[in-house]
Each structure stands twice: as C-alpha cells, then as structure tokens.
Design an enzyme around this catalytic site. Structure first.
Site, PDB file in Angstrom:
ATOM      1  N   GLU A 155       0.854  -1.185   0.000  1.00 48.81           N
ATOM      2  CA  GLU A 155       0.000   0.000   0.000  1.00 48.81           C
ATOM      3  C   GLU A 155       0.888   1.233   0.000  1.00 48.81           C
ATOM      4  O   GLU A 155       1.932   1.253   0.649  1.00 48.81           O
ATOM      5  CB  GLU A 155      -0.890   0.010   1.243  1.00 48.81           C
ATOM      6  N   CYS A 263      -2.188  -7.186   5.415  1.00 45.48           N
ATOM      7  CA  CYS A 263      -1.594  -8.435   4.910  1.00 45.48           C
ATOM      8  C   CYS A 263      -0.799  -9.232   5.944  1.00 45.48           C
ATOM      9  O   CYS A 263      -1.122 -10.399   6.194  1.00 45.48           O
ATOM     10  CB  CYS A 263      -0.710  -8.131   3.718  1.00 45.48           C
ATOM     11  N   LYS A 266      -2.822 -10.847   8.820  1.00 42.67           N
ATOM     12  CA  LYS A 266      -3.796 -11.815   8.296  1.00 42.67           C
ATOM     13  C   LYS A 266      -3.090 -13.030   7.691  1.00 42.67           C
ATOM     14  O   LYS A 266      -3.474 -14.179   7.934  1.00 42.67           O
ATOM     15  CB  LYS A 266      -4.635 -11.081   7.246  1.00 42.67           C
TER      16      LYS A 266
HETATM   17  C1  UDX Z   1       2.837  -6.019   2.490  1.00 48.92           C
HETATM   18  C2  UDX Z   1       3.926  -6.595   1.567  1.00 48.92           C
HETATM   19  O1  UDX Z   1       5.087  -5.752   1.603  1.00 48.92           O
HETATM   20  C3  UDX Z   1       3.407  -6.753   0.156  1.00 48.92           C
HETATM   21  O2  UDX Z   1       4.393  -7.365  -0.658  1.00 48.92           O
HETATM   22  C4  UDX Z   1       2.141  -7.630   0.208  1.00 48.92           C
HETATM   23  O3  UDX Z   1       1.599  -7.866  -1.029  1.00 48.92           O
HETATM   24  C5  UDX Z   1       1.110  -6.988   1.114  1.00 48.92           C
HETATM   25  O4  UDX Z   1       1.673  -6.827   2.412  1.00 48.92           O
HETATM   26  P1  UDX Z   1       1.816  -3.622   3.069  1.00 48.92           P
HETATM   27  O5  UDX Z   1       0.964  -4.330   4.070  1.00 48.92           O
HETATM   28  O6  UDX Z   1       1.190  -2.626   2.171  1.00 48.92           O
HETATM   29  O7  UDX Z   1       2.540  -4.685   2.096  1.00 48.92           O
HETATM   30  O8  UDX Z   1       2.961  -2.859   3.893  1.00 48.92           O
HETATM   31  P2  UDX Z   1       4.540  -2.957   4.127  1.00 48.92           P
HETATM   32  O9  UDX Z   1       5.190  -1.768   3.553  1.00 48.92           O
HETATM   33  O10 UDX Z   1       5.087  -4.266   3.761  1.00 48.92           O
HETATM   34  O11 UDX Z   1       4.578  -2.775   5.726  1.00 48.92           O
HETATM   35  C6  UDX Z   1       3.878  -3.658   6.608  1.00 48.92           C
HETATM   36  C7  UDX Z   1       4.137  -3.292   8.053  1.00 48.92           C
HETATM   37  O12 UDX Z   1       5.488  -3.555   8.386  1.00 48.92           O
HETATM   38  C8  UDX Z   1       3.911  -1.816   8.417  1.00 48.92           C
HETATM   39  O13 UDX Z   1       3.268  -1.745   9.653  1.00 48.92           O
HETATM   40  C9  UDX Z   1       5.299  -1.233   8.469  1.00 48.92           C
HETATM   41  O14 UDX Z   1       5.390  -0.103   9.309  1.00 48.92           O
HETATM   42  C10 UDX Z   1       6.076  -2.418   9.013  1.00 48.92           C
HETATM   43  N1  UDX Z   1       7.513  -2.397   8.681  1.00 48.92           N
HETATM   44  C11 UDX Z   1       7.934  -2.555   7.409  1.00 48.92           C
HETATM   45  C12 UDX Z   1       8.443  -2.243   9.705  1.00 48.92           C
HETATM   46  O15 UDX Z   1       8.086  -2.096  10.885  1.00 48.92           O
HETATM   47  N2  UDX Z   1       9.772  -2.286   9.394  1.00 48.92           N
HETATM   48  C13 UDX Z   1      10.220  -2.448   8.143  1.00 48.92           C
HETATM   49  O16 UDX Z   1      11.453  -2.478   7.956  1.00 48.92           O
HETATM   50  C14 UDX Z   1       9.278  -2.585   7.113  1.00 48.92           C
END
Ligand code: UDX
Length: 432
Positions: A155, A263, A266
């Site tokens: 997202e 994602c 879940k």
């Molecule tokens: C994720 C996957 O990255 C993507 O490939 C999949 O299809 C859907 O799920 P999204 O949920 O949009 O995407 O967010 P993402 O940017 O991956 O972050 C997820 C969570 O991890 C967030 O709460 C973010 O703050 C956290 N995060 C991410 C961290 O705490 N540290 C990081 O280094 C990266």
C-alpha cells in the site's frame, strides 16, 4: 488483451488500472454498486498515490471500464483476474474464502469460450484445485484453466510495485497459458522484472511464505531493538551491520512498532492455520505472531513509563495513526491499541494524520483530531511519532514546544537522539 478484474478493492483497482495502462482493455467488476458509481463518476474509493491519475487517463481513452455486471464482463474477456478479499475468518485464524468461491461460481455460469482464470487474491495452498472443481461442475475442462498469480503490492507504493516488480510469480502447468500470461507481462519483463513460473500450489505457498518471511524479519529486528535499548547499542547500526551480508539483505530491518496492515497480520495467521490442517506446525511463524502481539503491548507500556506511570490528565499528541505512511489504512495499526488504552486511563489524546480524521476514534471521549501540527503540539505533555509520514521528518520541535516543553517518543527513529538531547528534549526512540 481483454481482461476482467473481479473485485475493485485495493488489489483489483491497482491491477486493473495498471493492466489497462499496459494497453489492455480492462473491465473492473464489483458487486458494490456505490463503489462502481463513484468510479464511473470520476471518484476513487481508496487512497493510493498516483492511482486516480492512472484511472482517469485509462478511463478517458476507454481502456478501463467499471461495472457491476459480472456476467457481461466475463463473457467479453478472455482473461479473468480474481481480486476479491480473503479476510481472516470470524471463526478462527484461517482465510475466509467465501468471496473467492462465490466469484468462481458466477464465472462458471458465463464460460462459452476458453478463459484463463487468474487467482490474484491471497489464497491458501490447494484453493486453485478447489476452484477448478467448482468450475468443472458447469464447464468442460478444456474451456478453462485456473492459474495462480499472487500480488506483492505494498500500500502506498502499489503503482510502482506493479510497474517495477522484483518478480512476477505464476503458478500453472499449462505451457500455452503460461506463454499467454508472459506476453501480458512482457512490458514489465522487458524493464527487468523476473518471470518465475512454478506449479499452482507452489505459487500459492510463495505468496504466504513471502509475507510471513518479511513479518519475521521485522519481528526479529524489533526484538533485537529491545536488547539494544538495554545495552546502549544503536539498533540502526545492527540493521546496517547484518543487512550488509547479502544473504540477509538490508530491507525490512527497520525496528518500530508492531507491524500492521491488511496483509502481514492476516497472512501469518492464515498460513499457520493451513499448515495445521496438514498437521504441520509452523512454529517460527506462530512465534512471530505472538512476538508482534507482545510488541503492541510493550510499546504501549513504554508510553506509561515515559509518563512516569501517570497517565491521568496527561495531554498526549499522536503524529500519525495509520499503520504506515501514504495510506489511510488503519487496519491492525498499533494506534488502535495505544489510543484507547491511554484514553481509558484518563489521558486527553490529540492526533493528526495527513490522511485525515479516523472513524475508529470518533466515538472515544477525549480523543480529538487536529488539522495541523502546530495546534496538535500546543500545551501537550508528550508527542508520539507513530507513523513516518514525510512531513513529520523535518519538524522544528523547539518552535512547537515554545509554550510548554514536551517529551518526545519517536517510534520511527526519525530524529537524532544527540541533536534532541542538545536541544534539551526528553527524547525516547526505538532500540537506541
Ligand atoms: C505487504 C507486503 O510488503 C506486500 O508485498 C504484500 O503484497 C502486502 O503486504 P503492506 O501491508 O502494504 O505490504 O505494507 P509494508 O510496507 O510491507 O509494511 C507492513 C508493516 O510492516 C507496516 O506496519 C510497516 O510499518 C512495518 N515495517 C515494514 C516495519 O516495521 N519495518 C520495516 O522495515 C518494514
């Protein structure tokens, strides 16, 4: 090609708009009439940078259409993408597949010529087999092929992720169909995306295993951050130091609050639940789920400690409440636990988020949305940087705290502890 995309939610709209932009004619279908009306009127039901412009451009030239008429769209197209939601089931941790099955049943009533049915929704391994069975009840086997093509869109970065993916994963044993899908993605492959094909079940597992692995990486560095805090080490140095090993890699090693979103929480639950059915204990992923739940509580308790255990009557400002920047999505955001916890104990909460006011907090007494950062920080006791929106990275805290000096809890490590200390702030961050 003529493509039908069933489900105009996040994945369906982004995929539909991007596929149209590659030169295909795309019919986006949704049963929600209101959503389709908004789209046909030039509006957009979700928040995603760049998506509206892309939709407008392709809608105007007639490559992108929005309809509630699934039957017609299926008849008109030769490739059908299933992009409906697969939320956590209300009964247990498994994925609720009712939307996927219902789409398959409707598709099966409209197949008169050969169709490729592509499952983009995140579905547990063997779901493709089940869909094949459902459709076979109404349609001759030679008239359709069910394949898996999981999405890896983040997202807030979804358009970029679609256009410049690391890889395109397709699960199918049918070479003719694989060739056709490869042609569809050719413009992306030409720009460097790797096309990886495997069997259908393999692709289904790849999606969940990828997300669970990324969630593991985050939980891992979050726990290491706890150790860093106790030992006077900077977790960012540790992230860099371990990430330089190419076997580990530097991405997704940013320590912060519990991971959230639609994602990771879940999908980690769903894969362990599927594995249980096959009598496989995915104990590492189960620990990650637990570790992430603990983290929400740990950071909430840390706020209490920062306030010297006195929450009652304290004024607390939240900078950002979404689970990450560039989205209005609140799903599984840590703020959903933190704000009610503090509010129940007598704190007055003010919050500002660039994506606007949140219905999740509208009924909570003493929780207020502020329209700007200046008002938000006036006369507060503590400022919490919860989400790393771009505009929070260059704040002049000296100016903002002119009336009253506040403490700062930076959950995204946006500022330097040394500079903050020099400026006289009680500054707390993660793993530093
Ligand atoms: C994720 C996957 O990255 C993507 O490939 C999949 O299809 C859907 O799920 P999204 O949920 O949009 O995407 O967010 P993402 O940017 O991956 O972050 C997820 C969570 O991890 C967030 O709460 C973010 O703050 C956290 N995060 C991410 C961290 O705490 N540290 C990081 O280094 C990266």
């Amino acid at each position: 090609m003529k493509i039908c995309v069933i489900g105009s939610g996040y994945v369906g709209l982004v995929s539909g708009a991007c596929l149209a932009d590659l030169g295909n004619v795309v019919w986006c279908v949704d049963k929600d009439e209101n959503k389709i009306n908004i789209l046909n009127r030039g509006g957009i039901p979700i928040f995603e940078p760049g998506l509206k412009e892309l939709i407008d451009k392709n809608y105007q030239v007639g490559r992108l259409k929005f309809t509630t008429n699934l039957d017609l769209a299926v008849k008109k197209c030769n490739i059908i993408f299933i992009c409906v939601g697969t939320p956590t089931s209300k009964k247990n941790h498994s994925a609720d597949l009712s939307n996927v099955y219902s789409a398959a049943k409707k598709i099966s009533k409209n197949i008169k010529s050969f169709k490729i049915i592509v499952i983009k929704s995140t579905v547990p391994v063997t779901t493709g087999d089940k869909l094949e069975k459902i459709i076979s009840k109404k349609v001759q086997r030679k008239l359709f092929e069910v394949i898996s093509n999981p999405e890896f869109l983040r997202e807030g970065e979804a358009i970029r992720d679609f256009r410049f993916p690391d890889r395109i994963v397709v699960g199918s044993n049918n070479n003719k169909v694989l060739k056709k899908i490869k042609i569809l993605y050719e413009p992306l492959i030409k720009k460097g995306a790797k096309f990886f094909s495997t069997n259908r079940r393999g692709a289904e597992i790849i999606k969940y295993a990828s997300n669970a692995f990324l969630a593991t990486k985050i939980s891992y560095i979050n726990e290491i951050a706890n150790l860093c805090e106790k030992t006077g080490v900077n977790v960012e140095d540790v992230s860099l130091g371990i990430g330089l090993d190419q076997r580990i890699g530097s991405r997704f090693l940013r320590a912060g609050p519990a991971y959230g979103g639609s994602c990771f929480p879940k999908d980690t639950k769903a894969i362990t639940s599927t594995a249980n059915l096959f009598k496989i204990n995915l104990s590492i992923i189960k620990s990650v789920i637990k570790s992430n739940e603990n983290r929400r509580i740990l950071l909430t308790k840390r706020i209490k400690v920062i306030l010297s255990n006195k929450i009652n009557n304290k004024k607390i400002a939240f900078l950002g409440v979404t689970f990450k920047p560039n989205t209005d999505d609140m799903r599984q955001s840590s703020s959903l636990l933190m704000i009610p916890y503090l509010q129940k104990r007598g704190a007055k909460i003010l919050y500002y988020d660039p994506s606007g006011e949140k219905k999740e907090f509208s009924k909570l007494k003493n929780v207020e949305f502020c329209r700007n950062i200046k008002d938000l920080c006036r006369n507060v006791d503590l400022v919490i940087i919860h989400t790393e929106w771009e505009e929070f990275k260059v704040l002049d805290f000296k100016k903002l705290s002119k009336k009253k000096k506040f403490k700062i809890y930076d959950m995204r490590n946006l500022y330097s502890p040394d500079v903050m200390k020099k400026n006289g702030f009680s500054y707390y961050s993660i793993g530093r």
